[in-house]
Design a protein around this motif. Structure first.
Motif, PDB file in Angstrom:
ATOM      1  N   TRP A 113       2.025  17.236 -41.625  1.00 58.36           N
ATOM      2  CA  TRP A 113       1.327  16.016 -41.193  1.00 58.36           C
ATOM      3  C   TRP A 113       0.007  16.360 -40.511  1.00 58.36           C
ATOM      4  O   TRP A 113      -1.013  15.701 -40.751  1.00 58.36           O
ATOM      5  N   LEU A 114       0.009  17.375 -39.661  1.00 57.75           N
ATOM      6  CA  LEU A 114      -1.225  17.766 -38.977  1.00 57.75           C
ATOM      7  C   LEU A 114      -2.292  18.199 -39.971  1.00 57.75           C
ATOM      8  O   LEU A 114      -3.481  17.899 -39.806  1.00 57.75           O
ATOM      9  N   GLY A 115      -1.865  18.899 -41.039  1.00 58.08           N
ATOM     10  CA  GLY A 115      -2.822  19.345 -42.041  1.00 58.08           C
ATOM     11  C   GLY A 115      -3.455  18.193 -42.803  1.00 58.08           C
ATOM     12  O   GLY A 115      -4.625  18.261 -43.201  1.00 58.08           O
ATOM     13  N   ARG A 116      -2.687  17.113 -43.006  1.00 57.69           N
ATOM     14  CA  ARG A 116      -3.208  15.968 -43.750  1.00 57.69           C
ATOM     15  C   ARG A 116      -4.002  15.019 -42.848  1.00 57.69           C
ATOM     16  O   ARG A 116      -5.094  14.566 -43.206  1.00 57.69           O
ATOM     17  N   ALA A 117      -3.438  14.697 -41.686  1.00 57.85           N
ATOM     18  CA  ALA A 117      -4.049  13.686 -40.820  1.00 57.85           C
ATOM     19  C   ALA A 117      -5.229  14.231 -40.030  1.00 57.85           C
ATOM     20  O   ALA A 117      -6.141  13.475 -39.695  1.00 57.85           O
ATOM     21  N   ARG A 118      -5.200  15.515 -39.710  1.00 58.19           N
ATOM     22  CA  ARG A 118      -6.240  16.153 -38.895  1.00 58.19           C
ATOM     23  C   ARG A 118      -6.581  15.298 -37.667  1.00 58.19           C
ATOM     24  O   ARG A 118      -7.732  14.839 -37.498  1.00 58.19           O
ATOM     25  N   PRO A 119      -5.607  15.053 -36.806  1.00 56.96           N
ATOM     26  CA  PRO A 119      -5.851  14.206 -35.636  1.00 56.96           C
ATOM     27  C   PRO A 119      -6.676  14.949 -34.584  1.00 56.96           C
ATOM     28  O   PRO A 119      -6.875  16.169 -34.675  1.00 56.96           O
ATOM     29  N   PRO A 120      -7.132  14.279 -33.546  1.00 58.35           N
ATOM     30  CA  PRO A 120      -7.832  14.954 -32.443  1.00 58.35           C
ATOM     31  C   PRO A 120      -6.924  16.003 -31.802  1.00 58.35           C
ATOM     32  O   PRO A 120      -5.692  15.890 -31.840  1.00 58.35           O
ATOM     33  N   PRO A 121      -7.491  17.048 -31.206  1.00 58.92           N
ATOM     34  CA  PRO A 121      -6.678  18.118 -30.608  1.00 58.92           C
ATOM     35  C   PRO A 121      -5.632  17.606 -29.624  1.00 58.92           C
ATOM     36  O   PRO A 121      -4.509  18.113 -29.590  1.00 58.92           O
ATOM     37  N   ALA A 122      -5.964  16.604 -28.835  1.00 55.32           N
ATOM     38  CA  ALA A 122      -5.006  16.101 -27.850  1.00 55.32           C
ATOM     39  C   ALA A 122      -3.772  15.522 -28.521  1.00 55.32           C
ATOM     40  O   ALA A 122      -2.646  15.706 -28.035  1.00 55.32           O
ATOM     41  N   VAL A 123      -3.959  14.823 -29.642  1.00 58.76           N
ATOM     42  CA  VAL A 123      -2.820  14.249 -30.372  1.00 58.76           C
ATOM     43  C   VAL A 123      -1.970  15.369 -30.971  1.00 58.76           C
ATOM     44  O   VAL A 123      -0.735  15.346 -30.897  1.00 58.76           O
ATOM     45  N   ALA A 124      -2.612  16.368 -31.565  1.00 58.90           N
ATOM     46  CA  ALA A 124      -1.885  17.479 -32.172  1.00 58.90           C
ATOM     47  C   ALA A 124      -1.086  18.250 -31.124  1.00 58.90           C
ATOM     48  O   ALA A 124       0.090  18.602 -31.351  1.00 58.90           O
ATOM     49  N   GLU A 125      -1.681  18.505 -29.982  1.00 61.27           N
ATOM     50  CA  GLU A 125      -0.996  19.276 -28.946  1.00 61.27           C
ATOM     51  C   GLU A 125       0.174  18.502 -28.345  1.00 61.27           C
ATOM     52  O   GLU A 125       1.230  19.074 -28.062  1.00 61.27           O
ATOM     53  N   ARG A 126      -0.019  17.198 -28.195  1.00 59.46           N
ATOM     54  CA  ARG A 126       1.078  16.374 -27.669  1.00 59.46           C
ATOM     55  C   ARG A 126       2.248  16.365 -28.655  1.00 59.46           C
ATOM     56  O   ARG A 126       3.419  16.420 -28.261  1.00 59.46           O
ATOM     57  N   ALA A 127       1.953  16.325 -29.935  1.00 58.44           N
ATOM     58  CA  ALA A 127       3.011  16.341 -30.946  1.00 58.44           C
ATOM     59  C   ALA A 127       3.726  17.690 -30.970  1.00 58.44           C
ATOM     60  O   ALA A 127       4.959  17.753 -31.048  1.00 58.44           O
ATOM     61  N   LEU A 128       2.983  18.774 -30.894  1.00 59.92           N
ATOM     62  CA  LEU A 128       3.598  20.108 -30.915  1.00 59.92           C
ATOM     63  C   LEU A 128       4.471  20.336 -29.690  1.00 59.92           C
ATOM     64  O   LEU A 128       5.483  21.050 -29.768  1.00 59.92           O
ATOM     65  N   ARG A 129       4.144  19.749 -28.582  1.00 60.35           N
ATOM     66  CA  ARG A 129       4.954  19.905 -27.372  1.00 60.35           C
ATOM     67  C   ARG A 129       6.251  19.094 -27.444  1.00 60.35           C
ATOM     68  O   ARG A 129       7.154  19.292 -26.629  1.00 60.35           O
ATOM     69  N   ALA A 130       6.368  18.187 -28.413  1.00 59.26           N
ATOM     70  CA  ALA A 130       7.602  17.419 -28.580  1.00 59.26           C
ATOM     71  C   ALA A 130       8.648  18.174 -29.396  1.00 59.26           C
ATOM     72  O   ALA A 130       9.801  17.740 -29.465  1.00 59.26           O
ATOM     73  N   ILE A 131       8.257  19.284 -30.011  1.00 53.53           N
ATOM     74  CA  ILE A 131       9.237  20.115 -30.736  1.00 53.53           C
ATOM     75  C   ILE A 131      10.164  20.786 -29.725  1.00 53.53           C
ATOM     76  O   ILE A 131       9.718  21.249 -28.675  1.00 53.53           O
ATOM     77  N   ARG A 132      11.444  20.857 -30.040  1.00 58.68           N
ATOM     78  CA  ARG A 132      12.431  21.474 -29.145  1.00 58.68           C
ATOM     79  C   ARG A 132      12.604  22.948 -29.536  1.00 58.68           C
ATOM     80  O   ARG A 132      13.522  23.322 -30.277  1.00 58.68           O
ATOM     81  N   TYR A 133      11.708  23.783 -29.038  1.00 58.23           N
ATOM     82  CA  TYR A 133      11.673  25.194 -29.430  1.00 58.23           C
ATOM     83  C   TYR A 133      12.955  25.957 -29.074  1.00 58.23           C
ATOM     84  O   TYR A 133      13.337  26.872 -29.822  1.00 58.23           O
ATOM     85  N   PRO A 134      13.682  25.632 -27.992  1.00 61.18           N
ATOM     86  CA  PRO A 134      14.945  26.339 -27.745  1.00 61.18           C
ATOM     87  C   PRO A 134      15.983  26.135 -28.849  1.00 61.18           C
ATOM     88  O   PRO A 134      16.933  26.913 -28.946  1.00 61.18           O
ATOM     89  N   MET A 135      15.818  25.111 -29.687  1.00 64.58           N
ATOM     90  CA  MET A 135      16.757  24.876 -30.788  1.00 64.58           C
ATOM     91  C   MET A 135      16.443  25.738 -32.009  1.00 64.58           C
ATOM     92  O   MET A 135      17.186  25.708 -32.999  1.00 64.58           O
ATOM     93  N   ILE A 136      15.364  26.494 -31.957  1.00 67.94           N
ATOM     94  CA  ILE A 136      14.974  27.365 -33.077  1.00 67.94           C
ATOM     95  C   ILE A 136      15.357  28.804 -32.736  1.00 67.94           C
ATOM     96  O   ILE A 136      14.988  29.304 -31.667  1.00 67.94           O
ATOM     97  N   PRO A 137      16.103  29.500 -33.593  1.00 69.48           N
ATOM     98  CA  PRO A 137      16.504  30.890 -33.312  1.00 69.48           C
ATOM     99  C   PRO A 137      15.286  31.791 -33.098  1.00 69.48           C
ATOM    100  O   PRO A 137      14.209  31.552 -33.660  1.00 69.48           O
ATOM    101  N   PRO A 138      15.432  32.852 -32.285  1.00 66.38           N
ATOM    102  CA  PRO A 138      14.290  33.725 -31.958  1.00 66.38           C
ATOM    103  C   PRO A 138      13.603  34.315 -33.183  1.00 66.38           C
ATOM    104  O   PRO A 138      12.367  34.394 -33.220  1.00 66.38           O
ATOM    105  N   ALA A 139      14.368  34.738 -34.179  1.00 67.58           N
ATOM    106  CA  ALA A 139      13.745  35.342 -35.364  1.00 67.58           C
ATOM    107  C   ALA A 139      12.801  34.359 -36.049  1.00 67.58           C
ATOM    108  O   ALA A 139      11.721  34.738 -36.520  1.00 67.58           O
ATOM    109  N   GLN A 140      13.182  33.082 -36.099  1.00 66.43           N
ATOM    110  CA  GLN A 140      12.321  32.078 -36.713  1.00 66.43           C
ATOM    111  C   GLN A 140      11.122  31.752 -35.824  1.00 66.43           C
ATOM    112  O   GLN A 140      10.033  31.456 -36.327  1.00 66.43           O
TER     113      GLN A 140
END
Length: 481
Positions: free
Chosen positions: A240-267
């Motif tokens: 979505w970020l690649g297609r929409a190319r939103p402002p940096p603030a929107v992209a960063e806010r979206a990336l911070r909503a990902i739950r990184y502890p749910m992703i295994p370390p290798a990934q």
């Protein structure tokens, strides 16, 4: 099909004239006349409503005795459609038409192209109270009903849209944005729920590119998102970020909503090395990535001594991956009880990666609560009727195979998805969540008729379930010495 009816006497004089009284005298059966003389209150109903509807259709089609002309022009074109109509019938449904035509017999209406294309359906509804709707016509018909204040048609089209969302046929993203623009909160919530339960399917479709930043901001914080795993959500966001190319603030806010502890370390290592989104905005989520590595490196009990694990970052969503649940297809579910078992990972922490919990599941199509179980006599010795099997309701019980299912510092939240496969993809129609301390959902299939083969809960007479168990961590409570 959206249907509506006009009640008796609506829009006309309720006092019958001599001709109407004569008709009553001619059509009243002799038996009914005798009953009236004898003082009985029952009578015979004569219903010619279908004939009336046919005559109203002919009135519209032929334009007989019309007293107004509507010229509907499609915006941006020279195309004009002419409708010979009747001021009384238009005014019955629409205050706007009543005011517009109060002192003129001809009106030019400028409408968007899609609305102009279905204006004949809209006018027909005003005469006959029914119309046939196609998916592409839902928004223009709803827009016309909203503009001209035809509340019954508004409700009918909105109900149609919600029903087709549940079946996976409606364009949920487009309808969501339309609901926001018109302030239809019920439709907006229906679209949002469908998108949350079917995000995995939507993210792989053409609709994903049409998601607005506002809609994305509504979806990402939700814990009821249904997808394969958190990594799938990250890849969908990156697309979505690649297609929409939103402002940096929107992209960063979206990336911070990902739950990184749910992703295994290798990934996580692979993402940091290969992700274009993290290469561009990595500094904005560096603290979250560090926290995820710390979460996987320590035991949950030790980690909870230093960090608050009650935040959403440490709560799994509704993941379809085998580590968190299993699908279960029950053929002929109304027939008899069934059981199965499956395993899940104890928790998302890397410390618990090799630990499993086994779950036993029992499905009963006609479980009877104690209050409805067969009783043969009451205290006075009077026989009481036994409850029938159909008085029961479906029941699903999920229990750990060993006692003490909750490990130290963690409890388990169970969710059951009920869905159907369409075009090779899983579509969720219903979701039931268990209270953390409960072994079953009290409202599970409470309104389902599993005896009916065309039930919305069944696909080819089979019940498609997906059982999910989510570990929930608890912050340790330290008592002062």
């Amino acid at each position: 099909m959206v249907r509506g009816t006009l009640g008796p006497g609506e829009g006309g004089d309720r006092t019958p004239g001599p001709r109407c009284l004569l008709s009553r005298a001619v059509f009243l059966p002799a038996a009914a006349q005798r009953a009236d003389v004898g003082g009985e209150s029952t009578g015979t109903t004569i219903n010619h409503s279908q004939l009336l509807l046919q005559r109203l259709q002919e009135l519209l089609r032929q334009g007989n005795a019309s007293d107004v002309v509507l010229r509907v022009q499609a915006a941006g074109t020279d195309e004009v459609r002419v409708f010979h109509a009747h001021r009384l019938l238009l005014g019955l449904h629409s205050e706007l038409f009543r005011e517009l035509l109060s002192n003129q017999s001809e009106a030019v209406l400028q409408e968007p192209r899609d609305c102009a294309a279905v204006f004949d359906k809209f006018i027909r509804y005003l005469y006959c109270g029914e119309l046939t709707v196609l998916l592409a016509q839902a928004i223009p018909l709803h827009r016309l009903a909203t503009k001209y204040g035809v509340a019954s048609l508004q409700r009918g089209v909105a109900d149609y849209m919600r029903a087709h969302l549940a079946g996976g046929a409606g364009p949920a993203v487009g309808w969501y944005h339309y609901a926001v623009s018109t302030g239809d909160e019920a439709l907006r919530q229906s679209c949002l729920q469908f998108l949350a339960w079917n995000l995995s399917a939507v993210a792989g479709s053409a609709e994903w590119g049409a998601v607005s930043p506002e809609l994305l901001g509504q979806l990402l914080p939700r814990s009821d998102l249904v997808l394969q795993d958190e990594l799938e959500l990250f890849h969908a966001l990156e697309t979505w970020l690649g297609r929409a190319r939103p402002p940096p603030a929107v992209a960063e806010r979206a990336l911070r909503a990902i739950r990184y502890p749910m992703i295994p370390p290798a990934q996580l290592f692979q993402l940091q090395a290969r992700s274009a989104a993290l290469a561009r905005h990595g500094a904005a989520v560096a603290d979250l990535l560090l926290q995820a590595y710390q979460f996987h490196a320590a035991s949950p009990l030790h980690f909870a001594k230093f960090f608050d694990v009650n935040g959403s970052a440490f709560l799994p969503r509704n993941y379809l991956a085998p580590a968190w649940g299993a699908p279960w297809v029950i053929n002929n579910p109304a027939r008899d009880d069934r059981s199965t078992s499956f395993q899940t990972q104890l928790g998302p922490s890397g410390h618990d990666a090799g630990r499993r919990v086994t779950w036993n599941v029992l499905f009963s199509p006609r479980w009877l609560p104690v209050s409805l179980r067969p009783v043969y006599a009451d205290a006075a010795g009077t026989a009481l009727p036994a409850a029938r099997p159909e008085d029961g309701r479906p029941r699903l019980v999920v229990t750990p195979a060993s006692s003490g299912g909750d490990a130290a510092g963690v409890s388990f939240q169970k969710t059951v998805l009920v869905g159907a496969r369409q075009h090779g993809r899983l579509l969720v129609r219903h979701a039931y969540s268990f209270h953390q301390s409960s072994e079953e959902a009290g409202d599970f299939l409470a309104h389902a008729d599993l005896q009916r083969r065309n039930s919305e809960y069944l696909v080819e007479n089979a019940l498609h379930l997906h059982l999910i168990v989510k570990p929930v961590y608890h912050t340790l409570i330290r008592t002062p010495k």
